[in-house]
Motif scaffolding. Structure first.
Motif, PDB file in Angstrom:
ATOM      1  N   ARG A 199       0.834  -1.200   0.000  1.00 50.09           N
ATOM      2  CA  ARG A 199       0.000   0.000   0.000  1.00 50.09           C
ATOM      3  C   ARG A 199       0.880   1.266   0.000  1.00 50.09           C
ATOM      4  N   THR A 200       1.914   1.249   0.830  1.00 51.75           N
ATOM      5  CA  THR A 200       2.817   2.397   0.916  1.00 51.75           C
ATOM      6  C   THR A 200       3.586   2.570  -0.389  1.00 51.75           C
ATOM      7  N   GLU A 201       3.959   1.475  -1.020  1.00 49.98           N
ATOM      8  CA  GLU A 201       4.677   1.543  -2.299  1.00 49.98           C
ATOM      9  C   GLU A 201       3.839   2.223  -3.373  1.00 49.98           C
ATOM     10  N   LYS A 202       2.530   1.992  -3.398  1.00 46.65           N
ATOM     11  CA  LYS A 202       1.653   2.678  -4.361  1.00 46.65           C
ATOM     12  C   LYS A 202       1.726   4.191  -4.169  1.00 46.65           C
ATOM     13  N   ILE A 203       1.715   4.602  -2.918  1.00 48.39           N
ATOM     14  CA  ILE A 203       1.774   6.037  -2.618  1.00 48.39           C
ATOM     15  C   ILE A 203       3.135   6.589  -3.013  1.00 48.39           C
ATOM     16  N   ARG A 204       4.216   5.881  -2.660  1.00 51.32           N
ATOM     17  CA  ARG A 204       5.569   6.316  -3.007  1.00 51.32           C
ATOM     18  C   ARG A 204       5.737   6.458  -4.514  1.00 51.32           C
ATOM     19  N   ALA A 205       5.250   5.487  -5.262  1.00 50.71           N
ATOM     20  CA  ALA A 205       5.390   5.508  -6.724  1.00 50.71           C
ATOM     21  C   ALA A 205       4.678   6.722  -7.316  1.00 50.71           C
ATOM     22  N   TYR A 206       3.513   7.045  -6.797  1.00 47.40           N
ATOM     23  CA  TYR A 206       2.780   8.219  -7.284  1.00 47.40           C
ATOM     24  C   TYR A 206       3.564   9.498  -7.007  1.00 47.40           C
ATOM     25  N   VAL A 207       4.064   9.629  -5.778  1.00 46.84           N
ATOM     26  CA  VAL A 207       4.822  10.829  -5.410  1.00 46.84           C
ATOM     27  C   VAL A 207       6.049  10.970  -6.305  1.00 46.84           C
ATOM     28  N   ARG A 208       6.795   9.883  -6.510  1.00 52.14           N
ATOM     29  CA  ARG A 208       8.005   9.949  -7.341  1.00 52.14           C
ATOM     30  C   ARG A 208       7.656  10.345  -8.778  1.00 52.14           C
ATOM     31  N   THR A 209       6.575   9.789  -9.316  1.00 54.36           N
ATOM     32  CA  THR A 209       6.151  10.135 -10.683  1.00 54.36           C
ATOM     33  C   THR A 209       5.834  11.617 -10.794  1.00 54.36           C
ATOM     34  N   VAL A 210       5.071  12.131  -9.843  1.00 51.08           N
ATOM     35  CA  VAL A 210       4.704  13.550  -9.866  1.00 51.08           C
ATOM     36  C   VAL A 210       5.943  14.426  -9.744  1.00 51.08           C
ATOM     37  N   LEU A 211       6.840  14.088  -8.829  1.00 47.20           N
ATOM     38  CA  LEU A 211       8.048  14.896  -8.661  1.00 47.20           C
ATOM     39  C   LEU A 211       8.918  14.847  -9.918  1.00 47.20           C
ATOM     40  N   ASP A 212       9.040  13.685 -10.534  1.00 50.76           N
ATOM     41  CA  ASP A 212       9.838  13.580 -11.766  1.00 50.76           C
ATOM     42  C   ASP A 212       9.221  14.395 -12.895  1.00 50.76           C
ATOM     43  N   GLN A 213       7.891  14.390 -12.991  1.00 50.48           N
ATOM     44  CA  GLN A 213       7.209  15.118 -14.062  1.00 50.48           C
ATOM     45  C   GLN A 213       7.284  16.628 -13.871  1.00 50.48           C
ATOM     46  N   HIS A 214       7.110  17.083 -12.634  1.00 48.46           N
ATOM     47  CA  HIS A 214       6.991  18.516 -12.392  1.00 48.46           C
ATOM     48  C   HIS A 214       8.275  19.183 -11.915  1.00 48.46           C
ATOM     49  N   CYS A 215       9.227  18.404 -11.476  1.00 48.41           N
ATOM     50  CA  CYS A 215      10.444  18.995 -10.922  1.00 48.41           C
ATOM     51  C   CYS A 215      11.693  18.465 -11.612  1.00 48.41           C
ATOM     52  N   GLY A 216      11.538  17.721 -12.689  1.00 46.63           N
ATOM     53  CA  GLY A 216      12.672  17.129 -13.390  1.00 46.63           C
ATOM     54  C   GLY A 216      13.621  18.149 -13.997  1.00 46.63           C
ATOM     55  N   HIS A 217      13.130  19.353 -14.227  1.00 42.48           N
ATOM     56  CA  HIS A 217      13.962  20.396 -14.839  1.00 42.48           C
ATOM     57  C   HIS A 217      14.849  21.126 -13.832  1.00 42.48           C
ATOM     58  N   PHE A 218      14.700  20.827 -12.542  1.00 39.77           N
ATOM     59  CA  PHE A 218      15.519  21.477 -11.525  1.00 39.77           C
ATOM     60  C   PHE A 218      16.927  20.890 -11.514  1.00 39.77           C
ATOM     61  N   ASP A 219      17.880  21.706 -11.073  1.00 38.50           N
ATOM     62  CA  ASP A 219      19.241  21.217 -10.883  1.00 38.50           C
ATOM     63  C   ASP A 219      19.258  20.131  -9.809  1.00 38.50           C
ATOM     64  N   HIS A 220      18.390  20.286  -8.845  1.00 35.63           N
ATOM     65  CA  HIS A 220      18.322  19.392  -7.682  1.00 35.63           C
ATOM     66  C   HIS A 220      16.987  18.645  -7.754  1.00 35.63           C
ATOM     67  N   LYS A 221      17.041  17.328  -7.892  1.00 37.51           N
ATOM     68  CA  LYS A 221      15.833  16.514  -7.920  1.00 37.51           C
ATOM     69  C   LYS A 221      15.322  16.384  -6.476  1.00 37.51           C
ATOM     70  N   PRO A 222      14.108  16.835  -6.194  1.00 35.98           N
ATOM     71  CA  PRO A 222      13.605  16.787  -4.819  1.00 35.98           C
ATOM     72  C   PRO A 222      13.580  15.365  -4.267  1.00 35.98           C
ATOM     73  N   LYS A 223      13.995  15.239  -3.007  1.00 34.13           N
ATOM     74  CA  LYS A 223      13.940  13.954  -2.308  1.00 34.13           C
ATOM     75  C   LYS A 223      12.766  14.000  -1.344  1.00 34.13           C
ATOM     76  N   ALA A 224      12.110  12.866  -1.209  1.00 32.19           N
ATOM     77  CA  ALA A 224      10.946  12.802  -0.333  1.00 32.19           C
ATOM     78  C   ALA A 224      10.917  11.468   0.392  1.00 32.19           C
ATOM     79  N   TRP A 225      10.147  11.435   1.475  1.00 31.87           N
ATOM     80  CA  TRP A 225       9.854  10.164   2.127  1.00 31.87           C
ATOM     81  C   TRP A 225       8.363  10.082   2.399  1.00 31.87           C
TER      82      TRP A 225
END
Length: 134
Positions: free
Chosen positions: A95-121
């Motif tokens: 269940r937690t992995e589903k949530i993590r995968a969604y967050v990573r996808t969104v961050l990659d799509q919306h923040c991929g152009h940054f010098d620093h790729k945001p890290k999250a937990w």
């Protein structure tokens, strides 16, 4: 004074807290992630136990900007507090992995152009609970 509720009236509303460091003026993007994440959390944590059924309307969302002095190697902290049900607990990692995968996808799509790729937990914390409206 001790208050008690009949078993049938117990209900626990999941609380989704998203803390984030403001970076590159993208705070509003993270706040939107927090709001959209409630749909994913509801789907991921929905369970068949009595009282465990969830819709996005059941998820309380609190986006919080981290104070300037807070030190963390993570840009985004996602804490989900939900009631502990046997069927929810038995496959909590999936269940937690589903949530993590969604967050990573969104961050990659919306923040991929940054010098620093945001890290999250993501931390899903299950505990007995009782929610009542006052």
């Amino acid at each position: 004074m001790v208050l008690s509720w009949p078993e049938g009236d117990r209900n626990a509303m999941p609380m989704l807290t998203v803390k984030y460091h403001p970076w590159k003026g993208e705070g509003s993007a993270v706040e939107q992630l927090a709001v959209d994440l409630r749909y994913v959390v509801a789907e991921a944590l929905n369970c068949e136990d009595t009282g465990g059924q969830l819709t996005s309307k059941d998820i309380e969302v609190e986006p919080v900007m981290m104070p300037a002095g807070m030190r963390s190697k993570y840009d985004i902290h996602i804490l989900i507090e939900a009631n502990d049900y046997p069927s929810r607990k038995e496959n909590l990692g999936q269940r937690t992995e589903k949530i993590r995968a969604y967050v990573r996808t969104v961050l990659d799509q919306h923040c991929g152009h940054f010098d620093h790729k945001p890290k999250a937990w993501v931390w899903v914390r299950l505990a007995p609970g009782c929610w009542v409206e006052v």
